[in-house]
Design a protein around this motif. Structure first.
Motif, PDB file in Angstrom:
ATOM      1  N   ALA A 224       0.519  -1.134   0.036  1.00  8.66           N
ATOM      2  CA  ALA A 224       0.030   0.329  -0.045  1.00  8.66           C
ATOM      3  C   ALA A 224       1.151   1.271  -0.102  1.00  8.66           C
ATOM      4  O   ALA A 224       2.501   1.108   0.485  1.00  8.66           O
ATOM      5  CB  ALA A 224      -1.246  -0.193   1.126  1.00  8.66           C
ATOM      6  N   CYS A 225       0.407   1.853  -0.367  1.00 11.80           N
ATOM      7  CA  CYS A 225       0.900   3.471  -0.678  1.00 11.80           C
ATOM      8  C   CYS A 225       1.071   4.440   0.499  1.00 11.80           C
ATOM      9  O   CYS A 225      -0.409   4.602   0.336  1.00 11.80           O
ATOM     10  CB  CYS A 225       0.992   3.798  -1.800  1.00 11.80           C
ATOM     11  SG  CYS A 225       1.646   5.473  -1.960  1.00 11.80           S
TER      12      CYS A 225
ATOM     13  N   PHE B 241       5.850   3.481   0.431  1.00 14.49           N
ATOM     14  CA  PHE B 241       5.261   2.193   0.824  1.00 14.49           C
ATOM     15  C   PHE B 241       5.617   1.549   1.790  1.00 14.49           C
ATOM     16  O   PHE B 241       5.710   1.111   2.706  1.00 14.49           O
ATOM     17  CB  PHE B 241       5.969   1.836  -0.671  1.00 14.49           C
ATOM     18  CG  PHE B 241       5.778   1.912  -2.092  1.00 14.49           C
ATOM     19  CD1 PHE B 241       4.527   2.442  -2.813  1.00 14.49           C
ATOM     20  CD2 PHE B 241       6.330   3.335  -2.832  1.00 14.49           C
ATOM     21  CE1 PHE B 241       3.951   2.481  -4.570  1.00 14.49           C
ATOM     22  CE2 PHE B 241       5.859   3.701  -3.381  1.00 14.49           C
ATOM     23  CZ  PHE B 241       5.074   3.258  -4.500  1.00 14.49           C
ATOM     24  N   GLN B 242       4.175   1.011   1.797  1.00 11.93           N
ATOM     25  CA  GLN B 242       3.845  -0.031   3.140  1.00 11.93           C
ATOM     26  C   GLN B 242       3.819  -1.767   2.306  1.00 11.93           C
ATOM     27  O   GLN B 242       3.033  -2.142   0.930  1.00 11.93           O
ATOM     28  CB  GLN B 242       2.595  -0.103   3.421  1.00 11.93           C
ATOM     29  CG  GLN B 242       2.408   1.396   4.226  1.00 11.93           C
ATOM     30  CD  GLN B 242       1.426   1.837   4.920  1.00 11.93           C
ATOM     31  OE1 GLN B 242       0.034   1.766   4.805  1.00 11.93           O
ATOM     32  NE2 GLN B 242       1.662   2.165   6.545  1.00 11.93           N
TER      33      GLN B 242
ATOM     34  N   ASN C 215      13.021   6.637 -11.256  1.00 10.82           N
ATOM     35  CA  ASN C 215      13.506   8.348 -11.023  1.00 10.82           C
ATOM     36  C   ASN C 215      11.816   9.130  -9.773  1.00 10.82           C
ATOM     37  O   ASN C 215      10.895   7.966  -9.974  1.00 10.82           O
ATOM     38  CB  ASN C 215      13.450   9.493 -11.465  1.00 10.82           C
ATOM     39  CG  ASN C 215      12.105   9.021 -12.631  1.00 10.82           C
ATOM     40  OD1 ASN C 215      10.737   9.315 -11.980  1.00 10.82           O
ATOM     41  ND2 ASN C 215      12.673   8.996 -14.417  1.00 10.82           N
ATOM     42  N   ASP C 216      11.997   9.716  -8.974  1.00 13.38           N
ATOM     43  CA  ASP C 216      10.681  11.042  -8.188  1.00 13.38           C
ATOM     44  C   ASP C 216       9.295  10.500  -8.462  1.00 13.38           C
ATOM     45  O   ASP C 216       8.220  10.091  -8.256  1.00 13.38           O
ATOM     46  CB  ASP C 216      11.262  11.381  -7.830  1.00 13.38           C
ATOM     47  CG  ASP C 216      12.532  11.689  -6.584  1.00 13.38           C
ATOM     48  OD1 ASP C 216      12.548  10.102  -6.212  1.00 13.38           O
ATOM     49  OD2 ASP C 216      13.043  12.007  -6.158  1.00 13.38           O
ATOM     50  N   GLU C 217       9.423  10.504 -10.424  1.00 13.61           N
ATOM     51  CA  GLU C 217       8.375  11.259 -10.922  1.00 13.61           C
ATOM     52  C   GLU C 217       7.607   9.671 -10.668  1.00 13.61           C
ATOM     53  O   GLU C 217       6.048   9.435 -10.356  1.00 13.61           O
ATOM     54  CB  GLU C 217       8.341  11.032 -12.047  1.00 13.61           C
ATOM     55  CG  GLU C 217       7.186  12.366 -12.534  1.00 13.61           C
ATOM     56  CD  GLU C 217       6.506  12.925 -11.779  1.00 13.61           C
ATOM     57  OE1 GLU C 217       4.945  13.493 -12.030  1.00 13.61           O
ATOM     58  OE2 GLU C 217       6.877  13.759 -10.938  1.00 13.61           O
ATOM     59  N   ASP C 218       8.307   8.290 -11.649  1.00 14.51           N
ATOM     60  CA  ASP C 218       7.604   7.388 -11.866  1.00 14.51           C
ATOM     61  C   ASP C 218       7.666   7.117 -10.520  1.00 14.51           C
ATOM     62  O   ASP C 218       6.129   6.197 -10.266  1.00 14.51           O
ATOM     63  CB  ASP C 218       8.768   6.572 -11.899  1.00 14.51           C
ATOM     64  CG  ASP C 218       9.170   6.491 -13.564  1.00 14.51           C
ATOM     65  OD1 ASP C 218       8.091   7.158 -14.062  1.00 14.51           O
ATOM     66  OD2 ASP C 218      10.071   6.183 -14.045  1.00 14.51           O
ATOM     67  N   ALA C 219       7.949   6.902  -8.961  1.00 14.42           N
ATOM     68  CA  ALA C 219       7.340   6.682  -7.856  1.00 14.42           C
ATOM     69  C   ALA C 219       5.622   7.638  -7.544  1.00 14.42           C
ATOM     70  O   ALA C 219       5.274   6.509  -6.992  1.00 14.42           O
ATOM     71  CB  ALA C 219       8.680   6.747  -6.283  1.00 14.42           C
ATOM     72  N   ARG C 220       5.924   8.723  -7.957  1.00 14.88           N
ATOM     73  CA  ARG C 220       5.038   8.912  -7.730  1.00 14.88           C
ATOM     74  C   ARG C 220       3.938   9.000  -8.143  1.00 14.88           C
ATOM     75  O   ARG C 220       2.504   8.869  -7.838  1.00 14.88           O
ATOM     76  CB  ARG C 220       4.460  11.312  -7.457  1.00 14.88           C
ATOM     77  CG  ARG C 220       5.614  11.195  -6.738  1.00 14.88           C
ATOM     78  CD  ARG C 220       5.982  12.716  -6.433  1.00 14.88           C
ATOM     79  NE  ARG C 220       6.031  13.409  -7.580  1.00 14.88           N
ATOM     80  CZ  ARG C 220       7.311  13.519  -7.598  1.00 14.88           C
ATOM     81  NH1 ARG C 220       8.479  13.812  -6.548  1.00 14.88           N
ATOM     82  NH2 ARG C 220       8.148  14.527  -8.693  1.00 14.88           N
TER      83      ARG C 220
ATOM     84  N   ALA D 220       3.185   6.007  -9.687  1.00 11.15           N
ATOM     85  CA  ALA D 220       2.727   4.568  -9.131  1.00 11.15           C
ATOM     86  C   ALA D 220       1.788   4.684  -7.728  1.00 11.15           C
ATOM     87  O   ALA D 220       1.234   4.156  -7.991  1.00 11.15           O
ATOM     88  CB  ALA D 220       4.365   3.922  -8.899  1.00 11.15           C
ATOM     89  N   ALA D 221       2.519   5.741  -7.442  1.00 10.24           N
ATOM     90  CA  ALA D 221       1.879   5.830  -5.932  1.00 10.24           C
ATOM     91  C   ALA D 221       0.264   6.100  -5.987  1.00 10.24           C
ATOM     92  O   ALA D 221      -0.607   6.078  -5.631  1.00 10.24           O
ATOM     93  CB  ALA D 221       2.510   6.274  -4.989  1.00 10.24           C
ATOM     94  N   GLN D 222      -0.095   7.312  -7.199  1.00  8.60           N
ATOM     95  CA  GLN D 222      -1.668   7.635  -7.661  1.00  8.60           C
ATOM     96  C   GLN D 222      -2.085   6.534  -7.907  1.00  8.60           C
ATOM     97  O   GLN D 222      -3.574   7.196  -8.126  1.00  8.60           O
ATOM     98  CB  GLN D 222      -1.283   8.644  -8.219  1.00  8.60           C
ATOM     99  CG  GLN D 222      -0.526  10.055  -7.427  1.00  8.60           C
ATOM    100  CD  GLN D 222      -0.609  10.923  -9.070  1.00  8.60           C
ATOM    101  OE1 GLN D 222      -0.892  11.266  -9.935  1.00  8.60           O
ATOM    102  NE2 GLN D 222       0.265  12.039  -8.265  1.00  8.60           N
TER     103      GLN D 222
END
Length: 500
Positions: A15-16, A36-37, A141-146, A148-150
């Motif tokens: 989970a994010c 991320f959890q 990068n951070d943008e990819d992480a954000r 995916a989190a959305q």
């Protein structure tokens, strides 16, 4: 190093949790810190980790909570190595002790993007274990992480936060529902009685007056085999005076003994015939048996009533100073090792009584529930006809008294018929009732729980059939559900607060 992998969970929940940090503002633009959890289980451990997004070249903190199963207590000591494997490359970090009780804080810097796994190798006094999170994303990068989190949706309706630090301090357990055979259950009330071989009634061996001593016995008192209970005296009576009987029996025995010894000597010289010798011997033996019986079981003061076996005094039938006849019941001793439960069921269940092979028993006085396996229970018999007094059908069950059962009391009895049908079941301790509806707490993460209404079927006193509301792969709170409810009422924690 050879590690024993207990069982790798077939599912890993990710989970994010996105936090907005005001101190990360650059040029008026607010940057989100992505969390991320991860949750995974083995036979020995529960893992709940809250981690920074894994981005190539950036250090990510992995705050890991380890709980010992099946009690869900915090892991207080041990060496743990975390291994991040992506595209065949491994990055590892070893911590010799927890940062706080149950919590290990790892810092790791990924070197390549892709889908990998997290493995935790645990070494403690119990041995070597491993627990794995099978799917972990490493972003470029951070943008990819954000982005995916959305895409991760975390339920926020009717949910309550209960942190691992809180759950470690209380008795909180979670488990998956079980899919198992669950047939028809008949609930009734049963009378508890001692088994026939576990009770014995003591009777008076002679007529007389009951005499209790200063340490008089009472009902419920534990006694040992052969322990004196009270006396029955006939010394003050004109008729059937026991002391007179003993004195007369002694005199007759001594006279018969003398005649027998005399006849035995004369018989050697053929002075006494064989017939007279046999008569003297017979009178001697009869008088000896009679006198020895009185001397052994009685005294001049009367009969001493003793306990025939170890157990407790179930009932006293006489009072001090009461006159009793020979053969009259005076006291009942019980061991209560084996109990017999007798219940009556309606006639509509007559066809399934033959299929009843087990039952659960709940005591009313302390609200404890026991299974047949715990009490070595078995069905002795069931009626083939209805009771003419109430038109119910009796059934008799035998159990070992390993619980808080009281002979003469009533218990709730759940008769379980054998069936090939399966059902989704949960422990009764997982259910909460609210205004006629039933709810359970479904675990979203080990720190986030969702209140879910369920439709229930029959219950056997230990488990309840779930018709609708949860799935077989959803973990629920099976002990401590009321604590989650209290946390919901207080509402002091934010579901997205994270660990700081």
């Amino acid at each position: 190093m050879n590690f024993k992998i207990c069982v790798v969970a077939l599912f890993a929940f990710a989970a994010c949790n996105r936090q907005i940090k005001e101190n990360n503002v650059h040029g008026g633009e607010t940057h989100e810190e992505v969390k991320f959890q991860y949750t995974s289980y083995s036979n020995a451990f529960e893992l709940f980790a809250e981690a920074d997004a894994f981005v190539v070249g950036e250090t990510a903190n992995v705050l890991s909570h380890f709980s010992l199963l099946p009690d869900f207590t915090a892991l207080e000591s041990g060496e743990i190595t975390m291994i991040l494997s992506v595209n065949g490359k491994e990055i590892r970090q070893t911590l010799g002790k927890p940062t706080r009780k149950g919590i290990y804080s790892f810092d790791i810097k990924p070197e390549t993007e892709g889908v990998g796994s997290l493995k935790f190798e645990i070494v403690n006094d119990q041995g070597k274990f491993a627990i794995i999170v099978p799917e972990v994303l490493v972003f470029a990068n951070d943008e990819d992480a954000r982005t995916a989190a959305q895409k991760v949706v975390v339920p926020n309706t009717n949910t309550t936060v209960f942190t691992k630090e809180q759950s470690w301090k209380v008795d909180l357990l979670t488990s998956l529902p079980e899919t198992e055979p669950f047939g028809l259950v008949v609930k009734t009330t049963a009378l508890v009685q001692s088994g026939r071989g576990n009770e014995q009634i003591v009777v008076a061996k002679s007529a007389g007056i009951v005499v209790f001593n200063s340490n008089a016995i009472v009902e419920g008192q534990e006694v040992m085999a052969g322990q004196p209970l009270f006396a029955i005296s006939g010394s003050a009576m004109a008729d059937n005076n026991l002391s007179v009987k003993i004195a007369g029996a002694k005199s007759s025995f001594e006279r018969a003994n003398a005649e027998y010894e005399r006849a035995k000597e004369l018989a050697k010289d053929k002075i006494v015939s064989d017939k007279d010798f046999r008569i003297a011997k017979n009178e001697y033996e009869n008088s000896k048996v009679y006198y020895e019986n009185l001397r052994k079981n009685f005294s001049a003061s009367g009969q001493s009533v003793t306990s025939p076996m170890s157990g407790f005094v179930k009932q006293i039938f006489v009072k001090n100073g009461e006159y009793v006849e020979a053969g009259q019941a005076v006291v009942e001793i019980s061991q209560n090792k084996t109990l017999v439960l007798t219940a009556d069921v309606p006639q509509r269940y007559a066809s399934i009584l033959g299929a009843v092979q087990s039952a659960n028993i709940r005591t009313i006085n302390d609200n404890q529930t026991y299974t047949f396996a715990q009490l070595n229970g078995k069905v002795l018999s069931f009626g083939k006809s209805a009771n003419p007094d109430n038109y119910l059908i009796p059934i008799t069950i035998q159990i070992d008294n390993k619980g808080g059962f009281i002979s003469g009391s009533f218990v709730e009895l759940y008769l379980k018929a054998v069936s090939n049908a399966t059902a989704l079941t949960i422990p009764n301790t997982a259910l909460l009732e609210d205004q006629g509806s039933f709810f359970v707490w479904v675990q979203v993460t080990p720190e986030l729980f969702e209140k879910r209404e369920v439709h229930i079927g029959s219950t056997d006193g230990v488990k309840t059939e779930i018709i609708k509301g949860i799935l077989a792969n959803e973990r629920i709170v099976i002990r401590g559900a009321m604590l989650i409810k209290l946390a919901q009422v207080t509402g002091t924690l934010d579901a997205h607060s994270g660990h700081v």
